[in-house]
Scaffold this motif. Structure first.
Motif, PDB file in Angstrom:
ATOM      1  N   ALA A  39      -7.426   9.738   3.267  1.00  0.00           N
ATOM      2  CA  ALA A  39      -8.673   9.192   2.728  1.00  0.00           C
ATOM      3  C   ALA A  39      -8.850   9.582   1.267  1.00  0.00           C
ATOM      4  O   ALA A  39      -9.229   8.746   0.429  1.00  0.00           O
ATOM      5  CB  ALA A  39      -9.863   9.663   3.558  1.00  0.00           C
ATOM      6  N   GLU A  40      -8.558  10.827   0.933  1.00  0.00           N
ATOM      7  CA  GLU A  40      -8.689  11.281  -0.453  1.00  0.00           C
ATOM      8  C   GLU A  40      -7.686  10.574  -1.363  1.00  0.00           C
ATOM      9  O   GLU A  40      -8.031  10.156  -2.471  1.00  0.00           O
ATOM     10  CB  GLU A  40      -8.504  12.799  -0.543  1.00  0.00           C
ATOM     11  CG  GLU A  40      -8.700  13.360  -1.932  1.00  0.00           C
ATOM     12  CD  GLU A  40     -10.085  13.097  -2.516  1.00  0.00           C
ATOM     13  OE1 GLU A  40     -10.174  13.033  -3.758  1.00  0.00           O
ATOM     14  OE2 GLU A  40     -11.061  12.941  -1.761  1.00  0.00           O
ATOM     15  N   LYS A  41      -6.474  10.416  -0.894  1.00  0.00           N
ATOM     16  CA  LYS A  41      -5.442   9.733  -1.673  1.00  0.00           C
ATOM     17  C   LYS A  41      -5.865   8.281  -1.965  1.00  0.00           C
ATOM     18  O   LYS A  41      -5.686   7.783  -3.075  1.00  0.00           O
ATOM     19  CB  LYS A  41      -4.132   9.758  -0.874  1.00  0.00           C
ATOM     20  CG  LYS A  41      -2.894   9.603  -1.664  1.00  0.00           C
ATOM     21  CD  LYS A  41      -1.671   9.836  -0.748  1.00  0.00           C
ATOM     22  CE  LYS A  41      -0.453  10.111  -1.570  1.00  0.00           C
ATOM     23  NZ  LYS A  41       0.741  10.330  -0.748  1.00  0.00           N
ATOM     24  N   ILE A  42      -6.414   7.626  -0.967  1.00  0.00           N
ATOM     25  CA  ILE A  42      -6.877   6.240  -1.126  1.00  0.00           C
ATOM     26  C   ILE A  42      -8.019   6.176  -2.129  1.00  0.00           C
ATOM     27  O   ILE A  42      -8.010   5.328  -3.032  1.00  0.00           O
ATOM     28  CB  ILE A  42      -7.302   5.650   0.240  1.00  0.00           C
ATOM     29  CG1 ILE A  42      -6.071   5.452   1.127  1.00  0.00           C
ATOM     30  CG2 ILE A  42      -8.061   4.334   0.050  1.00  0.00           C
ATOM     31  CD1 ILE A  42      -6.398   5.146   2.573  1.00  0.00           C
ATOM     32  N   LYS A  43      -8.989   7.062  -1.992  1.00  0.00           N
ATOM     33  CA  LYS A  43     -10.148   7.046  -2.903  1.00  0.00           C
ATOM     34  C   LYS A  43      -9.729   7.263  -4.353  1.00  0.00           C
ATOM     35  O   LYS A  43     -10.164   6.550  -5.251  1.00  0.00           O
ATOM     36  CB  LYS A  43     -11.165   8.106  -2.485  1.00  0.00           C
ATOM     37  CG  LYS A  43     -11.924   7.752  -1.230  1.00  0.00           C
ATOM     38  CD  LYS A  43     -12.842   8.884  -0.813  1.00  0.00           C
ATOM     39  CE  LYS A  43     -13.478   8.598   0.519  1.00  0.00           C
ATOM     40  NZ  LYS A  43     -14.274   9.717   1.017  1.00  0.00           N
TER      41      LYS A  43
ATOM     42  N   LEU B 103      -7.270  -0.645   0.714  1.00  0.00           N
ATOM     43  CA  LEU B 103      -7.237   0.105   1.967  1.00  0.00           C
ATOM     44  C   LEU B 103      -8.625   0.553   2.410  1.00  0.00           C
ATOM     45  O   LEU B 103      -8.927   0.547   3.595  1.00  0.00           O
ATOM     46  CB  LEU B 103      -6.302   1.312   1.846  1.00  0.00           C
ATOM     47  CG  LEU B 103      -4.831   0.999   2.053  1.00  0.00           C
ATOM     48  CD1 LEU B 103      -3.981   2.220   1.760  1.00  0.00           C
ATOM     49  CD2 LEU B 103      -4.573   0.492   3.448  1.00  0.00           C
ATOM     50  N   SER B 104      -9.467   0.918   1.465  1.00  0.00           N
ATOM     51  CA  SER B 104     -10.819   1.339   1.847  1.00  0.00           C
ATOM     52  C   SER B 104     -11.618   0.188   2.446  1.00  0.00           C
ATOM     53  O   SER B 104     -12.594   0.418   3.145  1.00  0.00           O
ATOM     54  CB  SER B 104     -11.563   1.911   0.637  1.00  0.00           C
ATOM     55  OG  SER B 104     -11.727   0.907  -0.350  1.00  0.00           O
TER      56      SER B 104
ATOM     57  N   HIS C   5       0.819  -1.215   0.000  1.00  0.00           N
ATOM     58  CA  HIS C   5       0.000   0.000   0.000  1.00  0.00           C
ATOM     59  C   HIS C   5       0.855   1.268   0.000  1.00  0.00           C
ATOM     60  O   HIS C   5       0.492   2.262  -0.642  1.00  0.00           O
ATOM     61  CB  HIS C   5      -0.981  -0.011   1.161  1.00  0.00           C
ATOM     62  CG  HIS C   5      -2.067  -1.015   0.992  1.00  0.00           C
ATOM     63  ND1 HIS C   5      -2.937  -0.990  -0.075  1.00  0.00           N
ATOM     64  CD2 HIS C   5      -2.420  -2.080   1.733  1.00  0.00           C
ATOM     65  CE1 HIS C   5      -3.790  -1.992   0.026  1.00  0.00           C
ATOM     66  NE2 HIS C   5      -3.489  -2.673   1.113  1.00  0.00           N
ATOM     67  N   ILE C   6       1.972   1.239   0.699  1.00  0.00           N
ATOM     68  CA  ILE C   6       2.865   2.405   0.687  1.00  0.00           C
ATOM     69  C   ILE C   6       3.380   2.641  -0.726  1.00  0.00           C
ATOM     70  O   ILE C   6       3.370   3.767  -1.226  1.00  0.00           O
ATOM     71  CB  ILE C   6       4.036   2.204   1.678  1.00  0.00           C
ATOM     72  CG1 ILE C   6       3.516   2.261   3.118  1.00  0.00           C
ATOM     73  CG2 ILE C   6       5.122   3.250   1.455  1.00  0.00           C
ATOM     74  CD1 ILE C   6       4.529   1.801   4.153  1.00  0.00           C
ATOM     75  N   ALA C   7       3.814   1.582  -1.385  1.00  0.00           N
ATOM     76  CA  ALA C   7       4.314   1.711  -2.766  1.00  0.00           C
ATOM     77  C   ALA C   7       3.212   2.182  -3.697  1.00  0.00           C
ATOM     78  O   ALA C   7       3.441   3.025  -4.564  1.00  0.00           O
ATOM     79  CB  ALA C   7       4.875   0.377  -3.242  1.00  0.00           C
ATOM     80  N   GLU C   8       2.021   1.656  -3.511  1.00  0.00           N
ATOM     81  CA  GLU C   8       0.902   2.023  -4.381  1.00  0.00           C
ATOM     82  C   GLU C   8       0.554   3.508  -4.253  1.00  0.00           C
ATOM     83  O   GLU C   8       0.354   4.194  -5.255  1.00  0.00           O
ATOM     84  CB  GLU C   8      -0.310   1.170  -4.031  1.00  0.00           C
ATOM     85  CG  GLU C   8      -1.519   1.458  -4.872  1.00  0.00           C
ATOM     86  CD  GLU C   8      -2.693   0.601  -4.485  1.00  0.00           C
ATOM     87  OE1 GLU C   8      -3.315   0.066  -5.402  1.00  0.00           O
ATOM     88  OE2 GLU C   8      -2.988   0.471  -3.281  1.00  0.00           O
TER      89      GLU C   8
END
Length: 127
Positions: free
Chosen positions: A85-89, A114-115, A28-31
């Motif tokens: 949250a915005e970055k994940i979305k 992650l969501s 997830h960090i890399a993504e």
């Protein structure tokens, strides 16, 4: 399978559960760190332990804590819960990210989005 070898050798200082969490967290960090919308070329960390159950992990459950979030926010290069949250979305709505999750599904890897493992509305909600 690489994940099986990691599991067999997880007898030292770190348990297999801890290594599995680190593996998924690195994915997830890399993504999120090198995310460019609709780019087919980006850095990936392929989590080799994703064939094992990875949907419930303490590292993600702890994000409700404000103190814990302050410790991990540099990993995701964000300043506040809303930014994460915005970055994940944005990342998860990207067509290439969706393809990544679908292709790994067919490889029998369960990489949790992650969501799906974070309650985005509750990040750092407990002081």
């Amino acid at each position: 399978m690489v994940g099986d070898n990691i599991k067999k050798r997880a007898t030292g200082a770190y348990s297999f559960e801890e290594l599995k969490q680190a593996d998924i967290l690195l994915h997830h960090i890399a993504e999120l760190s090198g995310f460019v919308p609709n780019a087919s070329s980006r850095s990936f960390w392929r989590p080799e332990t994703a064939a094992y159950r990875t949907n419930r992990m303490p590292v993600f459950a702890k994000t409700v804590s404000g103190r814990y979030f302050d410790k991990i926010k540099p990993l995701f290069d964000v300043q506040n819960p809303q930014e994460l949250a915005e970055k994940i979305k944005v990342c998860e709505e990207d067509s290439f990210s969706q393809l990544w999750y679908r292709s790994d599904y067919f490889m029998q890897r369960e990489i949790p989005q992650l969501s799906g493992v974070l309650n985005l509305d509750k990040i750092a909600s407990v002081k």
